[in-house]
Design a protein around this motif. Sequence first.
Motif, PDB file in Angstrom:
ATOM      1  N   MET A   1       0.895  -1.186  -0.043  1.00 11.66           N
ATOM      2  CA  MET A   1       0.098   0.111   0.219  1.00 11.66           C
ATOM      3  C   MET A   1       0.755   1.157   0.066  1.00 11.66           C
ATOM      4  SD  MET A   1      -3.401  -1.109   2.422  1.00 11.66           S
ATOM      5  CE  MET A   1      -3.252   0.576   3.321  1.00 11.66           C
ATOM      6  N   THR A  44     -20.242   6.034   2.066  1.00 15.90           N
ATOM      7  CA  THR A  44     -19.146   5.104   1.307  1.00 15.90           C
ATOM      8  C   THR A  44     -17.814   5.756   1.043  1.00 15.90           C
ATOM      9  OG1 THR A  44     -19.510   5.745  -0.787  1.00 15.90           O
ATOM     10  CG2 THR A  44     -21.143   4.094  -0.084  1.00 15.90           C
ATOM     11  N   PRO A  46     -14.114   4.899  -0.287  1.00 17.07           N
ATOM     12  CA  PRO A  46     -13.286   4.365  -1.301  1.00 17.07           C
ATOM     13  C   PRO A  46     -12.062   3.583  -0.767  1.00 17.07           C
ATOM     14  CG  PRO A  46     -13.158   6.678  -1.694  1.00 17.07           C
ATOM     15  CD  PRO A  46     -13.827   6.448  -0.490  1.00 17.07           C
ATOM     16  N   ASP A  47     -11.277   2.775  -1.651  1.00 17.08           N
ATOM     17  CA  ASP A  47     -10.246   1.925  -1.373  1.00 17.08           C
ATOM     18  C   ASP A  47      -9.185   2.789  -0.936  1.00 17.08           C
ATOM     19  OD1 ASP A  47      -8.413  -0.143  -1.442  1.00 17.08           O
ATOM     20  OD2 ASP A  47      -7.641   0.675  -3.451  1.00 17.08           O
ATOM     21  N   ASP A  48      -8.375   2.465   0.021  1.00 15.85           N
ATOM     22  CA  ASP A  48      -7.352   3.126   0.598  1.00 15.85           C
ATOM     23  C   ASP A  48      -6.358   3.768  -0.271  1.00 15.85           C
ATOM     24  OD1 ASP A  48      -6.063   4.423   3.106  1.00 15.85           O
ATOM     25  OD2 ASP A  48      -4.586   3.226   2.417  1.00 15.85           O
ATOM     26  N   ASN A  49      -5.909   2.864  -1.378  1.00 18.71           N
ATOM     27  CA  ASN A  49      -4.931   3.475  -2.486  1.00 18.71           C
ATOM     28  C   ASN A  49      -5.454   4.407  -3.349  1.00 18.71           C
ATOM     29  OD1 ASN A  49      -2.599   2.247  -1.831  1.00 18.71           O
ATOM     30  ND2 ASN A  49      -2.831   0.528  -3.079  1.00 18.71           N
ATOM     31  N   ALA A  50      -6.877   4.078  -3.645  1.00 22.20           N
ATOM     32  CA  ALA A  50      -7.725   5.289  -4.375  1.00 22.20           C
ATOM     33  C   ALA A  50      -7.733   6.661  -3.745  1.00 22.20           C
ATOM     34  CB  ALA A  50      -8.987   4.781  -4.652  1.00 22.20           C
ATOM     35  N   THR A 134      -6.724   6.245 -11.468  1.00 22.88           N
ATOM     36  CA  THR A 134      -5.504   6.037 -10.596  1.00 22.88           C
ATOM     37  C   THR A 134      -4.070   6.147 -11.587  1.00 22.88           C
ATOM     38  OG1 THR A 134      -5.462   3.739 -10.374  1.00 22.88           O
ATOM     39  CG2 THR A 134      -6.558   4.997  -8.636  1.00 22.88           C
TER      40      THR A 134
END
Length: 150
Positions: A1, A44, A46-50, A134
Motif C-alpha cells: 500500500m 461509502t 473508497p479503497d485506501d490506495n484510491a 489512478t
Amino acid sequence: MIREQLKSAQVTAMKAGDKERLAAVRLILAKLKDRDIELRTATTVPDDNAIVVEVLQKMVKQRRESIEMFTTGGRDELAAKEQVELDVIQSFLPTQLSEAETAAAIEDIKAEVGATSLKDMGKVMAVLKERHGTVIDMSKASSLVKAALG
C-alpha cells in the motif's frame, strides 16, 4: 500500500537527515490525515490506495500551478522548492499511462458507450475515471477526450 510506503519513507528521510524529502512526506501525510477526517462522515469509503492516489494527484496539480505562477513571477527559488516537493509526490504515484495508452483507452471507452459527439464527453470521462483514474492525469485526459469526440 502507498500509505505504508509513505510512512517508511518518512522514517528513512529522518534517519538520512534529508530535510526537504522529510518535509514533503510530512506534508503528504498531513493531507492524507485531513482526507481521512473528511471521510469519517462519508456513507461509502473508497479503497485506501484510491484515496491516497487522489490526494497525491491533487497535490501534483497544485504544485504544477504554483511552479508556473512562480516562474512567470520571477520567483525561481520558490519554483525550485515546489519542484522538489513535486518530485517527491510523484515518486509515490503509480506509473501513469502514456499519452498513446490514454488515447487507446479513450477510443475503447468511446466505442463501448457509443459516444459520437461532445455531448457524450461526460459519459466517456466518467468511465475513464472509474477504470483508469489512478493511472491517468484527468486534466490531460479531458483534452484528449475532447479531441477524440470533436
